[in-house]
Design a protein around this motif. Sequence first.
Motif, PDB file in Angstrom:
ATOM      1  N   LEU A 112      73.668  31.830  61.595  1.00 11.57           N
ATOM      2  CA  LEU A 112      74.255  30.466  61.869  1.00 11.57           C
ATOM      3  C   LEU A 112      73.107  29.488  60.953  1.00 11.57           C
ATOM      4  N   TYR A 113      72.112  29.348  61.903  1.00 12.30           N
ATOM      5  CA  TYR A 113      70.871  28.194  61.609  1.00 12.30           C
ATOM      6  C   TYR A 113      70.281  28.776  60.176  1.00 12.30           C
ATOM      7  N   SER A 114      70.266  29.794  59.787  1.00 10.82           N
ATOM      8  CA  SER A 114      69.719  30.243  58.290  1.00 10.82           C
ATOM      9  C   SER A 114      70.614  29.822  56.939  1.00 10.82           C
ATOM     10  N   ALA A 115      71.805  29.556  57.451  1.00  8.86           N
ATOM     11  CA  ALA A 115      72.861  29.442  56.275  1.00  8.86           C
ATOM     12  C   ALA A 115      72.327  28.202  55.492  1.00  8.86           C
ATOM     13  N   GLY A 116      71.600  27.343  55.921  1.00 13.79           N
ATOM     14  CA  GLY A 116      71.458  26.300  55.057  1.00 13.79           C
ATOM     15  C   GLY A 116      70.322  26.520  53.963  1.00 13.79           C
ATOM     16  N   LEU A 117      69.842  27.929  54.090  1.00 18.97           N
ATOM     17  CA  LEU A 117      68.898  28.158  52.806  1.00 18.97           C
ATOM     18  C   LEU A 117      69.655  28.659  51.811  1.00 18.97           C
ATOM     19  N   PHE A 118      70.928  28.879  51.786  1.00 20.10           N
ATOM     20  CA  PHE A 118      71.855  29.109  50.730  1.00 20.10           C
ATOM     21  C   PHE A 118      72.365  27.692  50.053  1.00 20.10           C
ATOM     22  N   LEU A 119      72.004  26.642  50.750  1.00 21.44           N
ATOM     23  CA  LEU A 119      72.625  25.519  50.118  1.00 21.44           C
ATOM     24  C   LEU A 119      72.095  25.291  48.831  1.00 21.44           C
ATOM     25  N   VAL A 120      71.109  25.044  48.407  1.00 16.87           N
ATOM     26  CA  VAL A 120      70.760  24.907  47.137  1.00 16.87           C
ATOM     27  C   VAL A 120      70.883  26.052  46.121  1.00 16.87           C
ATOM     28  N   PRO A 121      70.864  27.295  46.396  1.00 15.51           N
ATOM     29  CA  PRO A 121      71.337  28.343  45.382  1.00 15.51           C
ATOM     30  C   PRO A 121      72.790  28.085  45.282  1.00 15.51           C
ATOM     31  N   LEU A 122      73.417  27.861  45.958  1.00 17.45           N
ATOM     32  CA  LEU A 122      75.046  27.966  45.851  1.00 17.45           C
ATOM     33  C   LEU A 122      75.187  26.840  45.006  1.00 17.45           C
ATOM     34  N   ASP A 123      74.552  25.563  45.172  1.00 23.32           N
ATOM     35  CA  ASP A 123      74.733  24.415  44.365  1.00 23.32           C
ATOM     36  C   ASP A 123      74.512  24.545  42.973  1.00 23.32           C
ATOM     37  N   TRP A 131      82.378  15.351  75.004  1.00 26.11           N
ATOM     38  CA  TRP A 131      81.186  15.476  74.718  1.00 26.11           C
ATOM     39  C   TRP A 131      80.899  16.318  73.959  1.00 26.11           C
ATOM     40  N   GLU A 132      81.575  17.772  73.896  1.00 29.47           N
ATOM     41  CA  GLU A 132      81.179  18.740  72.838  1.00 29.47           C
ATOM     42  C   GLU A 132      81.797  18.192  71.360  1.00 29.47           C
ATOM     43  N   VAL A 133      82.757  17.571  71.613  1.00 31.71           N
ATOM     44  CA  VAL A 133      83.451  17.109  70.197  1.00 31.71           C
ATOM     45  C   VAL A 133      82.553  16.212  69.517  1.00 31.71           C
ATOM     46  N   ALA A 134      82.147  15.299  70.336  1.00 32.33           N
ATOM     47  CA  ALA A 134      80.972  14.232  69.611  1.00 32.33           C
ATOM     48  C   ALA A 134      79.610  14.969  69.377  1.00 32.33           C
ATOM     49  N   SER A 135      79.107  15.888  70.187  1.00 25.76           N
ATOM     50  CA  SER A 135      77.839  16.407  69.744  1.00 25.76           C
ATOM     51  C   SER A 135      77.900  17.340  68.659  1.00 25.76           C
ATOM     52  N   SER A 136      79.025  18.019  68.435  1.00 21.37           N
ATOM     53  CA  SER A 136      79.367  19.000  67.503  1.00 21.37           C
ATOM     54  C   SER A 136      79.055  18.429  66.129  1.00 21.37           C
ATOM     55  N   LEU A 137      79.444  17.042  65.890  1.00 20.40           N
ATOM     56  CA  LEU A 137      79.354  16.481  64.581  1.00 20.40           C
ATOM     57  C   LEU A 137      77.971  15.964  64.281  1.00 20.40           C
ATOM     58  N   THR A 138      77.214  16.221  64.998  1.00 20.15           N
ATOM     59  CA  THR A 138      75.691  16.044  64.781  1.00 20.15           C
ATOM     60  C   THR A 138      74.777  17.270  64.848  1.00 20.15           C
ATOM     61  N   TYR A 139      75.026  18.141  65.697  1.00 15.03           N
ATOM     62  CA  TYR A 139      74.025  19.219  66.030  1.00 15.03           C
ATOM     63  C   TYR A 139      73.598  19.981  64.592  1.00 15.03           C
ATOM     64  N   ASN A 140      74.445  20.451  63.971  1.00 11.58           N
ATOM     65  CA  ASN A 140      73.845  21.321  62.756  1.00 11.58           C
ATOM     66  C   ASN A 140      73.289  20.528  61.583  1.00 11.58           C
ATOM     67  N   ASN A 141      73.439  19.280  61.564  1.00 12.72           N
ATOM     68  CA  ASN A 141      73.360  18.594  60.386  1.00 12.72           C
ATOM     69  C   ASN A 141      71.937  18.722  60.232  1.00 12.72           C
ATOM     70  N   PHE A 142      70.831  18.577  60.770  1.00 14.39           N
ATOM     71  CA  PHE A 142      69.420  18.983  60.436  1.00 14.39           C
ATOM     72  C   PHE A 142      69.129  20.474  60.000  1.00 14.39           C
ATOM     73  N   PHE A 143      69.554  21.277  60.736  1.00 14.10           N
ATOM     74  CA  PHE A 143      69.478  22.714  60.322  1.00 14.10           C
ATOM     75  C   PHE A 143      70.140  22.873  59.086  1.00 14.10           C
ATOM     76  N   VAL A 144      71.243  22.364  58.870  1.00 17.78           N
ATOM     77  CA  VAL A 144      71.923  22.732  57.412  1.00 17.78           C
ATOM     78  C   VAL A 144      70.918  22.015  56.203  1.00 17.78           C
ATOM     79  N   HIS A 145      70.540  20.845  56.254  1.00 10.88           N
ATOM     80  CA  HIS A 145      70.168  20.170  55.228  1.00 10.88           C
ATOM     81  C   HIS A 145      68.588  19.961  55.120  1.00 10.88           C
TER      82      HIS A 145
END
Length: 574
Positions: free
Chosen positions: A52-63, A381-395
Amino acid sequence: SEISERLRSLQSSITAMFSTLLFDCNRSTPIYHGYIVLLSTFMIRFVAFGVLYSAGLFLVPLDVTFDLSRSIVSFFPSIYGAFALISALCAGYIQDFLANRDLPISMVFTFGGFLIGIGMVLSSYAQSIAAVLCYAAITGTGLGFTGFSSAGLCSQWFKKRKGTTLLLAMSGNGFGSFFYAFALQTLLNYFNETGEDCTLDSASFIACDSWRQASRVGGCFSFLMIMIASPFMRLPRLGEVEEHESKGVYLGDTKADNRGSLATARTAILNDPTELNHPVTTSEVNADLSYDEQDEGLIELYVEDDDGDDDDKEGADASDRKVSQGRRDSGVSVLSSESKQGKRSSGASVLSSGSNRSRRPSLISAKQTMMTKTFGILVFWEVASSLTYNNFFVHVQAFALDVGLSSNDGAAALSLSGLAMVISGLTLGYISDRIGHIRALQSATICLMLTVLAWPHCTTRTALFATSFSYGYFAFALPSMPLAILTNTYGEVSQTYMLTLIGIIHAAQGPGKFLGPAITGFCYDYYGNYYSGAMFTFVVMLVGNITLLFLPSTAWQLKSISEKYSAQFVFSQH
């Protein structure tokens, strides 16, 4: 049935084959199975959250491969997280369904491992972004059936120091993130025949096509790891945890079809000549416990019969319920009550010999649990935090390329956040057991807010590495602390539905995990930088942290349930 017997036999054979390696040479019995489940949970989460956390490595290659905007390709890791959390709800329900019928719940984890492997392999052959996203949904479903549903099961094997053991198991998140980020980036470099770094300005399309081979290798490895760990996953039998944690209280045979041993041990304790105290009520406990002790305390519960029928009370005199002082001091809470054979009113749940269930019946329903204040606030709280948690890891890797750093620097930053999660798992558990899970969660969220504000300003390698480490350390509390709060509060009163409740908590994060990284990508497409995305993350985190101020302590919530459903609690300090 014949099928269920064969499944149980197969699971027992596989477990016995590997468990022989874990025997203590000086004893005739294996080590506590909870430790084996702890290790298996670690391995499963190592794989699931590494993917899950390493999926951001494919962001630019897919782009580059499909020539799309940042917001569109951000849906690739978003779908991982969203489908993982939604499928976790199904996984929790299926686990409860299998456990209540004495079927091996390890099948859920095995099936999830298969979905992870097949999803990653199939996505590597996709020729359109639509196909990639469809296969990502398969992988995400597998993540939900494995990593996202494993912690709730592991937490039921430990009552004492639940925060520490749960965080140790969940440190697999950090090890997985550290290993997968490093390994996948190595594979991307290895299969890159041009030697050119994959960026949006790459002169060669082939420089970014190595993601396909890396995805295939990662899928096969993930499948193999989960196949090794999943056979050991099961729920504790009745009395198995108490036998281990009582330290001297022997509960005898703890087979799933025999509750008589628990009744025998209970009777032996009550006959102990040690001075016996009067029953301890919720109000008496609240008067003496500090905030953090109320947050942790629990935990035996008895629901009194309200119908006033003398016949129903012949075998259960509430005034005879006594707690051995010596046993309470050692962290053991024993409930003395015997019920009329075969008698259970709609308002009473008692332990009796002769039942063939391996789990105590829940004293309130799943619907009643979901109507409580603690559960409602946790869901919001889970709904709110989920909007933010992965943003850094992905980008984070795309951000590194955007400020002039290399893809290897971005992968190294992601690995550092995983290393920080490992350290967090070894330290935050101790801290949370001392100050309480609620306060630990509030403090970690505040630190994350400050880290997010610093993120867009990290234009050097050192600054990016420091920010990644800080984010990983405090982010680890967000998925782990709510589970500890949930199991501490409802672990005894709604045990039959616990895995379902944990699944609901996970599913509440689904929409946020799906939209959060995409919103951050949209902000990048619109403004050309990550400043607006970071500010969006900060504001949502602030709203979530304000919500936590209204989260009640465990003792308050149990007292509320006691008053509403005529329940009386006996606490023991762990």
